[in-house]
Design a protein around this motif. Structure first.
Motif, PDB file in Angstrom:
ATOM      1  N   PRO A 199     -37.655   0.478   9.235  1.00  6.99           N
ATOM      2  CA  PRO A 199     -37.535  -0.286  10.385  1.00  6.99           C
ATOM      3  C   PRO A 199     -36.250  -0.616  10.707  1.00  6.99           C
ATOM      4  O   PRO A 199     -35.315  -1.074   9.808  1.00  6.99           O
ATOM      5  N   LEU A 200     -35.441  -0.418  11.719  1.00  3.27           N
ATOM      6  CA  LEU A 200     -34.095  -0.944  12.187  1.00  3.27           C
ATOM      7  C   LEU A 200     -34.244  -1.894  13.177  1.00  3.27           C
ATOM      8  O   LEU A 200     -34.808  -1.704  14.211  1.00  3.27           O
ATOM      9  N   ASP A 201     -33.570  -3.079  12.922  1.00  6.36           N
ATOM     10  CA  ASP A 201     -33.509  -4.221  13.611  1.00  6.36           C
ATOM     11  C   ASP A 201     -32.571  -4.036  14.946  1.00  6.36           C
ATOM     12  O   ASP A 201     -31.344  -3.357  14.714  1.00  6.36           O
ATOM     13  N   PRO A 202     -32.885  -4.252  16.045  1.00  5.71           N
ATOM     14  CA  PRO A 202     -32.121  -3.967  17.287  1.00  5.71           C
ATOM     15  C   PRO A 202     -30.606  -4.708  17.036  1.00  5.71           C
ATOM     16  O   PRO A 202     -29.694  -4.131  17.738  1.00  5.71           O
ATOM     17  N   THR A 203     -30.653  -5.728  16.338  1.00  7.87           N
ATOM     18  CA  THR A 203     -29.402  -6.418  16.623  1.00  7.87           C
ATOM     19  C   THR A 203     -28.551  -6.100  15.126  1.00  7.87           C
ATOM     20  O   THR A 203     -27.630  -6.889  14.885  1.00  7.87           O
ATOM     21  N   THR A 204     -28.828  -5.039  14.464  1.00  6.96           N
ATOM     22  CA  THR A 204     -28.057  -4.395  13.404  1.00  6.96           C
ATOM     23  C   THR A 204     -26.723  -4.061  13.884  1.00  6.96           C
ATOM     24  O   THR A 204     -26.572  -3.463  14.901  1.00  6.96           O
ATOM     25  N   THR A 205     -25.683  -4.668  13.125  1.00  5.67           N
ATOM     26  CA  THR A 205     -24.265  -4.219  13.480  1.00  5.67           C
ATOM     27  C   THR A 205     -23.723  -3.207  12.520  1.00  5.67           C
ATOM     28  O   THR A 205     -24.392  -2.769  11.452  1.00  5.67           O
ATOM     29  N   TRP A 206     -22.518  -2.421  12.527  1.00  2.00           N
ATOM     30  CA  TRP A 206     -21.895  -1.501  11.585  1.00  2.00           C
ATOM     31  C   TRP A 206     -21.668  -2.424  10.520  1.00  2.00           C
ATOM     32  O   TRP A 206     -21.961  -1.610   9.314  1.00  2.00           O
ATOM     33  N   GLU A 207     -21.425  -3.492  10.495  1.00  2.76           N
ATOM     34  CA  GLU A 207     -20.999  -4.140   9.229  1.00  2.76           C
ATOM     35  C   GLU A 207     -22.306  -4.472   8.464  1.00  2.76           C
ATOM     36  O   GLU A 207     -22.298  -4.374   7.145  1.00  2.76           O
ATOM     37  N   ASP A 208     -23.466  -4.753   9.215  1.00  4.16           N
ATOM     38  CA  ASP A 208     -24.751  -4.907   8.287  1.00  4.16           C
ATOM     39  C   ASP A 208     -25.076  -3.697   7.765  1.00  4.16           C
ATOM     40  O   ASP A 208     -25.591  -3.606   6.664  1.00  4.16           O
ATOM     41  N   LEU A 209     -24.673  -2.532   8.504  1.00  8.88           N
ATOM     42  CA  LEU A 209     -25.489  -1.170   8.005  1.00  8.88           C
ATOM     43  C   LEU A 209     -24.424  -0.779   6.580  1.00  8.88           C
ATOM     44  O   LEU A 209     -25.006   0.077   5.787  1.00  8.88           O
ATOM     45  N   ILE A 210     -23.115  -0.961   6.932  1.00 12.37           N
ATOM     46  CA  ILE A 210     -22.210  -0.274   5.975  1.00 12.37           C
ATOM     47  C   ILE A 210     -21.815  -1.374   4.685  1.00 12.37           C
ATOM     48  O   ILE A 210     -21.374  -0.863   3.673  1.00 12.37           O
ATOM     49  N   GLY A 211     -22.038  -2.632   4.796  1.00 12.18           N
ATOM     50  CA  GLY A 211     -21.906  -3.681   4.094  1.00 12.18           C
ATOM     51  C   GLY A 211     -20.473  -4.261   4.119  1.00 12.18           C
ATOM     52  O   GLY A 211     -19.595  -3.638   4.643  1.00 12.18           O
ATOM     53  N   ALA A 212     -20.319  -5.555   3.883  1.00 12.76           N
ATOM     54  CA  ALA A 212     -19.339  -6.471   4.309  1.00 12.76           C
ATOM     55  C   ALA A 212     -18.090  -6.040   3.392  1.00 12.76           C
ATOM     56  O   ALA A 212     -16.934  -5.925   3.993  1.00 12.76           O
ATOM     57  N   PRO A 213     -18.360  -5.722   2.096  1.00 14.86           N
ATOM     58  CA  PRO A 213     -16.906  -5.443   1.402  1.00 14.86           C
ATOM     59  C   PRO A 213     -16.410  -4.142   1.936  1.00 14.86           C
ATOM     60  O   PRO A 213     -14.928  -4.075   1.944  1.00 14.86           O
ATOM     61  N   VAL A 214     -17.218  -3.353   2.200  1.00 19.67           N
ATOM     62  CA  VAL A 214     -16.788  -2.016   2.362  1.00 19.67           C
ATOM     63  C   VAL A 214     -15.999  -1.994   3.883  1.00 19.67           C
ATOM     64  O   VAL A 214     -14.803  -1.454   4.178  1.00 19.67           O
ATOM     65  N   ARG A 216     -14.328  -4.834   5.214  1.00 25.19           N
ATOM     66  CA  ARG A 216     -13.181  -5.703   5.216  1.00 25.19           C
ATOM     67  C   ARG A 216     -12.204  -4.565   4.495  1.00 25.19           C
ATOM     68  O   ARG A 216     -11.059  -4.566   5.007  1.00 25.19           O
ATOM     69  N   GLN A 217     -12.707  -3.717   3.606  1.00 30.59           N
ATOM     70  CA  GLN A 217     -11.733  -2.950   3.104  1.00 30.59           C
ATOM     71  C   GLN A 217     -11.242  -1.711   4.182  1.00 30.59           C
ATOM     72  O   GLN A 217      -9.825  -1.469   4.046  1.00 30.59           O
ATOM     73  N   LEU A 218     -12.184  -1.567   4.818  1.00 30.91           N
ATOM     74  CA  LEU A 218     -11.874  -0.537   6.248  1.00 30.91           C
ATOM     75  C   LEU A 218     -10.720  -1.164   7.048  1.00 30.91           C
ATOM     76  O   LEU A 218      -9.789  -0.481   7.526  1.00 30.91           O
ATOM     77  N   CYS A 219     -11.144  -2.393   7.415  1.00 34.15           N
ATOM     78  CA  CYS A 219     -10.202  -3.073   8.283  1.00 34.15           C
ATOM     79  C   CYS A 219      -8.700  -3.355   7.713  1.00 34.15           C
ATOM     80  O   CYS A 219      -7.843  -3.242   8.444  1.00 34.15           O
ATOM     81  N   ALA A 220      -8.660  -3.682   6.348  1.00 33.61           N
ATOM     82  CA  ALA A 220      -7.483  -3.932   5.729  1.00 33.61           C
ATOM     83  C   ALA A 220      -6.651  -2.415   5.805  1.00 33.61           C
ATOM     84  O   ALA A 220      -5.296  -2.414   6.070  1.00 33.61           O
ATOM     85  N   ILE A 221      -7.336  -1.240   5.648  1.00 41.21           N
ATOM     86  CA  ILE A 221      -6.591  -0.208   5.730  1.00 41.21           C
ATOM     87  C   ILE A 221      -6.048   0.346   7.038  1.00 41.21           C
ATOM     88  O   ILE A 221      -4.885   0.805   7.290  1.00 41.21           O
ATOM     89  N   TRP A 222      -7.100  -0.258   8.032  1.00 40.90           N
ATOM     90  CA  TRP A 222      -6.457   0.215   9.563  1.00 40.90           C
ATOM     91  C   TRP A 222      -5.527  -0.913  10.191  1.00 40.90           C
ATOM     92  O   TRP A 222      -4.748  -0.270  10.462  1.00 40.90           O
ATOM     93  N   ASP A 223      -5.622  -2.043   9.538  1.00 43.89           N
ATOM     94  CA  ASP A 223      -4.381  -2.845   9.757  1.00 43.89           C
ATOM     95  C   ASP A 223      -3.132  -2.447   9.236  1.00 43.89           C
ATOM     96  O   ASP A 223      -1.963  -3.023  10.037  1.00 43.89           O
ATOM     97  N   ALA A 224      -3.065  -1.778   8.165  1.00 44.33           N
ATOM     98  CA  ALA A 224      -1.879  -1.359   7.722  1.00 44.33           C
ATOM     99  C   ALA A 224      -1.310  -0.367   8.573  1.00 44.33           C
ATOM    100  O   ALA A 224       0.160  -0.072   8.265  1.00 44.33           O
ATOM    101  N   VAL A 225      -1.937   0.494   9.502  1.00 38.00           N
ATOM    102  CA  VAL A 225      -1.296   1.371  10.170  1.00 38.00           C
ATOM    103  C   VAL A 225      -0.441   0.709  11.345  1.00 38.00           C
ATOM    104  O   VAL A 225      -0.761  -0.393  11.745  1.00 38.00           O
ATOM    105  N   PRO A 226       0.916   1.298  11.535  1.00 33.09           N
ATOM    106  CA  PRO A 226       1.774   0.829  12.517  1.00 33.09           C
ATOM    107  C   PRO A 226       1.065   0.713  13.781  1.00 33.09           C
ATOM    108  O   PRO A 226       0.357   1.644  14.187  1.00 33.09           O
ATOM    109  N   VAL A 227       1.535  -0.327  14.551  1.00 31.72           N
ATOM    110  CA  VAL A 227       0.865  -0.342  16.233  1.00 31.72           C
ATOM    111  C   VAL A 227       1.321   0.809  16.806  1.00 31.72           C
ATOM    112  O   VAL A 227       0.532   1.322  17.903  1.00 31.72           O
TER     113      VAL A 227
END
Length: 267
Positions: A199-214, A216-227
């Motif tokens: 069963p899948l909760d309708p309030t599930t976010t991508w962070e809940d699905l992929i995991g908070a540590p992963v 945060r790592q993706l956000c850090a890699i994406w923030d390192a890209v120049p604007v």
């Protein structure tokens, strides 16, 4: 006085005239054929239904080609090409099977067995269809998530190919590759959950699905890209889009009204 002389001659029918005299016209295809093309042997059930309890009765009164036959032979108004086929339970309904037994084409005992088997097969097919329908209902949310990931993976793969040709900075390619790997793993997980119907909760976010540590790592890699490179892409990745954090964004349940009515009946 001499008798008058009468000149006469005899006319004998030809082979084709004899054939035409004994030929029969089919009542269905209207072709004229020999009588042998209209004869057919009855089955034992058909013979019994017509009164031939011990095979053919009145053997002495039958023509020569029928004497000694233990199975009754009849002459139909249809030729062998147009005569109805044999008893085929797979192509007949239960009513047609019992009508065939009534006409003597098959024994009633066999029809009872075939009818019971056909009804059990139909009941099994109905149960399987209902089970597959409920399985599709339970798997529909995961299918929606998987389709979103599939479309995003296609876009990311094409962007990686494009930036490789344009010799883009390595930091952008690394960020896109990390997103591609994360979405590939997430798509495989969605495929597994679809099969086991988690069963899948309708309030599930991508962070809940992929995991908070992963995440945060993706956000850090994406923030390192120049604007400047991010603005040139003019698109935020699906996993990092904070405007649409829910995995079931845009999801429409199949037959929602009918399922609700069915749940009310079950209660």
């Amino acid at each position: 006085m001499d008798a008058p002389y009468i000149d006469y001659h005899e006319t004998f029918p030809t082979r084709w005239e004899i054939t035409a005299a004994y030929a029969i016209c089919c009542a269905k295809c209207h072709e004229t054929k020999l009588a042998k093309h209209f004869r057919r042997k009855l089955t034992r059930a058909q013979a019994v239904a017509r009164g031939h309890a011990l095979g053919m009765r009145n053997q002495d009164a039958q023509p020569r080609y029928l004497k000694g036959e233990r199975i009754a032979t009849v002459e139909s108004k249809f030729c062998t090409k147009c005569q109805p086929g044999h008893y085929k339970p797979n192509d007949m309904t239960v009513k047609e099977m019992y009508l065939a037994a009534y006409d003597g084409k098959v024994s009633l005992a066999r029809v009872n067995i075939d009818a019971e088997r056909k009804q059990a097969k139909a009941s099994k097919a109905k149960r399987r269809a209902v089970s597959e329908r409920w399985a599709m209902w339970h798997a529909a949310p995961w299918v929606h998530v998987r389709e979103r990931l599939k479309a995003e993976l296609l876009i990311t793969t094409r962007r990686i190919s494009y930036y490789n040709k344009k010799k883009a900075p390595a930091v952008l390619l690394d960020a896109l590759t990390a997103l591609q790997d994360a979405m590939s793993i997430l798509r495989a997980r969605c495929t597994l959950n679809t099969r086991i119907q988690v069963p899948l909760d309708p309030t599930t976010t991508w962070e809940d699905l992929i995991g908070a540590p992963v995440m945060r790592q993706l956000c850090a890699i994406w923030d390192a890209v120049p604007v400047e490179l991010i603005w040139r892409a003019n698109r935020t990745p699906l996993l990092l889009n904070k405007a649409q954090p829910l995995v079931l964004e845009g999801y429409v349940a199949p037959n929602q009204d009918s399922i609700d009515r069915l749940n009310l009946v079950k209660k």
